[in-house]
Design a protein around this motif. Structure first.
Motif, mmCIF file in Angstrom:
data_model
loop_
_atom_site.group_PDB
_atom_site.id
_atom_site.type_symbol
_atom_site.label_atom_id
_atom_site.label_comp_id
_atom_site.label_asym_id
_atom_site.label_seq_id
_atom_site.Cartn_x
_atom_site.Cartn_y
_atom_site.Cartn_z
ATOM 1 N N VAL A 79 0.844 -1.197 0.000
ATOM 2 C CA VAL A 79 0.000 0.000 0.000
ATOM 3 C C VAL A 79 0.880 1.249 0.000
ATOM 4 C CG1 VAL A 79 -1.804 1.236 1.226
ATOM 5 C CG2 VAL A 79 -1.811 -1.245 1.218
ATOM 6 N N TRP A 83 1.055 3.973 -2.873
ATOM 7 C CA TRP A 83 0.752 5.342 -2.468
ATOM 8 C C TRP A 83 1.867 6.265 -2.957
ATOM 9 C CZ3 TRP A 83 0.853 9.850 0.319
ATOM 10 C CH2 TRP A 83 -0.405 10.369 0.648
ATOM 11 N N VAL A 87 -0.165 7.942 -5.821
ATOM 12 C CA VAL A 87 -0.927 8.993 -5.141
ATOM 13 C C VAL A 87 -0.104 10.269 -4.968
ATOM 14 C CG1 VAL A 87 -2.176 9.595 -3.045
ATOM 15 C CG2 VAL A 87 -2.414 7.320 -4.013
ATOM 16 N N PHE A 90 -0.569 13.267 -7.158
ATOM 17 C CA PHE A 90 -1.718 14.132 -6.886
ATOM 18 C C PHE A 90 -1.290 15.370 -6.115
ATOM 19 C CE2 PHE A 90 -4.455 10.533 -7.837
ATOM 20 C CZ PHE A 90 -5.522 11.176 -8.438
ATOM 21 N N MET B 3 -8.585 18.020 -8.567
ATOM 22 C CA MET B 3 -7.502 17.629 -7.683
ATOM 23 C C MET B 3 -7.993 17.715 -6.244
ATOM 24 S SD MET B 3 -5.270 16.847 -9.788
ATOM 25 C CE MET B 3 -3.566 16.819 -9.327
ATOM 26 N N TYR B 185 -10.424 6.398 -12.513
ATOM 27 C CA TYR B 185 -9.169 7.096 -12.717
ATOM 28 C C TYR B 185 -8.843 8.047 -11.572
ATOM 29 C CZ TYR B 185 -5.114 7.870 -15.428
ATOM 30 O OH TYR B 185 -3.817 7.859 -15.825
ATOM 31 N N ARG B 186 -9.108 7.591 -10.354
ATOM 32 C CA ARG B 186 -8.716 8.344 -9.163
ATOM 33 C C ARG B 186 -8.138 7.359 -8.162
ATOM 34 N NH1 ARG B 186 -10.144 13.474 -8.186
ATOM 35 N NH2 ARG B 186 -9.733 13.284 -5.988
ATOM 36 N N TYR B 187 -6.843 7.479 -7.896
ATOM 37 C CA TYR B 187 -6.233 6.535 -6.972
ATOM 38 C C TYR B 187 -6.062 7.122 -5.580
ATOM 39 C CZ TYR B 187 -5.227 3.398 -10.809
ATOM 40 O OH TYR B 187 -5.354 2.534 -11.861
ATOM 41 N N LEU B 188 -6.179 8.448 -5.464
ATOM 42 C CA LEU B 188 -5.913 9.098 -4.175
ATOM 43 C C LEU B 188 -6.786 8.509 -3.075
ATOM 44 C CD1 LEU B 188 -4.813 11.316 -2.337
ATOM 45 C CD2 LEU B 188 -6.453 12.889 -3.313
ATOM 46 N N TYR B 191 -6.598 4.295 -2.442
ATOM 47 C CA TYR B 191 -5.374 3.824 -1.791
ATOM 48 C C TYR B 191 -5.222 4.404 -0.391
ATOM 49 C CZ TYR B 191 -3.693 1.482 -5.980
ATOM 50 O OH TYR B 191 -3.543 0.622 -7.030
ATOM 51 N N THR B 192 -5.635 5.660 -0.223
ATOM 52 C CA THR B 192 -5.542 6.233 1.112
ATOM 53 C C THR B 192 -6.486 5.511 2.068
ATOM 54 O OG1 THR B 192 -5.114 8.327 0.021
ATOM 55 C CG2 THR B 192 -5.555 8.406 2.380
ATOM 56 N N VAL B 194 -7.412 2.432 1.850
ATOM 57 C CA VAL B 194 -6.805 1.138 2.182
ATOM 58 C C VAL B 194 -5.817 1.315 3.325
ATOM 59 C CG1 VAL B 194 -5.322 -0.710 1.348
ATOM 60 C CG2 VAL B 194 -7.089 0.179 -0.118
#
Lengths: 234, 225
Positions: A79, A83, A87, A90, B3, B185-188, B191-192, B194
């Motif tokens: 993870v 991340w 992530v 972003f 964003m 198409y948004r991983y922020l 994953y956060t 998780v």
């Protein structure tokens, strides 16, 4: 099933397999070793810093270290890796796959290492602290000259275990597109479907690195550290 | 693409993630149960009087312990079908986790058995107890508390390694997050989430293990109450 047929056609061609794909796997191995060495250096530095911070009398410093350690030990390495790679962009921080992998590995194992360092410092006899105090050493000098040299024989055996775990964990960087041994094995597998050969070879290479390079090196370090403080190992 | 953190999206995917979390817990539980049993077999392999069996057993344990779980997963998942054995991703994952952590647990068991003082064995011999009786009534009750912290640690360890199962397509938490992330198409957020779910489950578990360890040490008189 394509895999089954291929196996039948290609029995006894393991040497041919090595001939064809051996170089690719070796190149992957080089990357794996690179990842291992970089993340090893990073994790050793981090664990030293946070291990010391964890023992600080300053509540704020101690708190930061505790949060860091609990956070990285509490979540999964995969993870953290994803991340860092998917992530962080972003937030405007785009890391290369290799860098993201090394940073995630270093931070994750640094958290485990910090606990080892902390336990090691606590295991140095109290008299050593008191003697250093009595000799009017500054706090920094006390740590640097008296305590740190003595913790190595204590922390190296658990750190050696952790480092073997690190080697195994480097396989995960393949999942964030670092072209290491695992990545190559997976790639060759998807082209040839010789799963037994490519994953078997990859497993063997990891085993050889661990058993005949990493572990002897770490044992050598242990002997060196023990000799340095005058404790010959039997 | 917007964003920053989006709460509406977070709440939208939350139910899906919650269900996947149950899968993760199930995978960890089943994997752990298998590992506990496999560990016993590896322990037996170490305890047999045949030198050759001991040696083979030790080499297997060493091999499994020093190679990555990820490739072992691939190996089991891709190679078994070549020999005509096709298992689902779930079964492959559980077998591999069971084998991998079984080797670690066998070490925990061994350490615990060695933690029981030799004199206990000698006393039992003097009292003419059979080996089985000695194990059952004298040695195992003393070894078990020593093994508890190690066993607990590996339960947490397995839980944290379950995301690897997503690589062979087991629909656990991380797999769900990747799927949701890819779809939108948004991983922020996925994953956060998780990460947060893992933290909220594994920190209490780790604290519980630490408390157990403390209790065991106290009960054995290693720490003064």
């Amino acid at each position: 099933m394509p895999g089954f047929q291929n196996l039948k056609e290609n029995t006894l061609t393991y040497f041919e397999f090595l001939n064809e794909h051996g170089v690719t796997l070796l190149l992957g191995t080089v990357t794996t070793v690179k990842v291992l060495v970089c993340s090893m250096i990073l994790y050793v530095i981090i664990s030293m810093i946070f291990g010391l911070m964890r023992l600080s009398k300053n509540r704020a410093i101690q708190g930061i270290a505790t949060v860091y350690i609990e956070f990285f030990r509490g979540t999964s390495l995969l993870v953290q890796l994803f991340w860092a790679y998917y992530v962080l962009p972003f937030f405007g921080i785009s890391l290369e796959a290799f860098t993201a992998g090394v940073v995630a590995l270093g931070l994750n194992f640094g958290a485990y290492g910090a606990e080892i360092v902390r336990a090691g410092i606590l295991a140095v006899p109290r008299g050593q602290w008191e003697a250093a105090h009595a000799l009017n050493f500054t706090p920094a000098k006390r740590i640097k000259r008296i305590i740190i040299p003595q913790i190595f024989p204590i922390i190296l055996p658990p750190a050696a275990n952790l480092t073997v775990e690190l080697l195994k964990a480097t396989a995960l960087v393949a999942l964030v597109t670092v072209v290491d041994l695992t990545f190559e094995a997976k790639q060759i597998n998807s082209i040839t479907w010789l799963s037994a050969q490519c994953f078997g070879t990859a497993l063997l290479i990891y085993y050889i690195i661990a058993r005949f390079a990493l572990v002897p090196f770490l044992r050598w370090l242990e002997v060196l550290a023990a000799r340095k403080v005058g404790k010959e190992r039997i | 693409m917007q964003m920053g953190w989006r709460w509406d999206f977070t709440f939208e995917i939350l139910p899906q993630m919650a269900i996947a979390t149950l899968n993760t817990i199930l995978a960890a539980g089943v994997g752990y149960a298998i590992a506990l049993v496999v560990g016993l077999f590896f322990l037996l392999g170490q305890k047999t009087p045949f030198k050759i069996v001991n040696w083979i057993n030790r080499e297997i344990v060493e091999f499994i312990r020093s190679t990555p779980l990820l490739i072992q997963l691939f190996f089991v998942y891709f190679v078994l079908p070549q020999f005509g054995i096709t298992l689902s991703a779930w079964v492959c994952g559980m077998i591999t986790i069971g084998l991998h952590f079984g080797t670690y647990l066998s070490e925990v068991y061994r350490g615990a058995l060695e933690g029981v003082p030799k004199s206990q064995w000698e006393a039992c011999r003097a009292l003419n107890f059979s080996t089985i009786y000695t194990y059952r009534r004298i040695v195992l009750p003393q070894a078990f508390p020593i093994a508890i912290p190690g066993m607990g640690n590996y339960l947490v360890g397995i839980f944290k390694d379950t995301p690897l199962l997503s690589t062979i397509g087991v629909a656990e938490l991380f797999h769900a997050a990747t799927a949701v992330g890819g779809y939108n198409y948004r991983y922020l957020e996925p994953y956060t989430l998780v990460g947060i779910i893992f933290l909220t489950l594994s920190i209490p578990a780790a604290m519980w293990v630490r408390k157990l360890e403390n209790d065991v040490n106290k009960a054995q008189g290693k720490i003064k109450k």
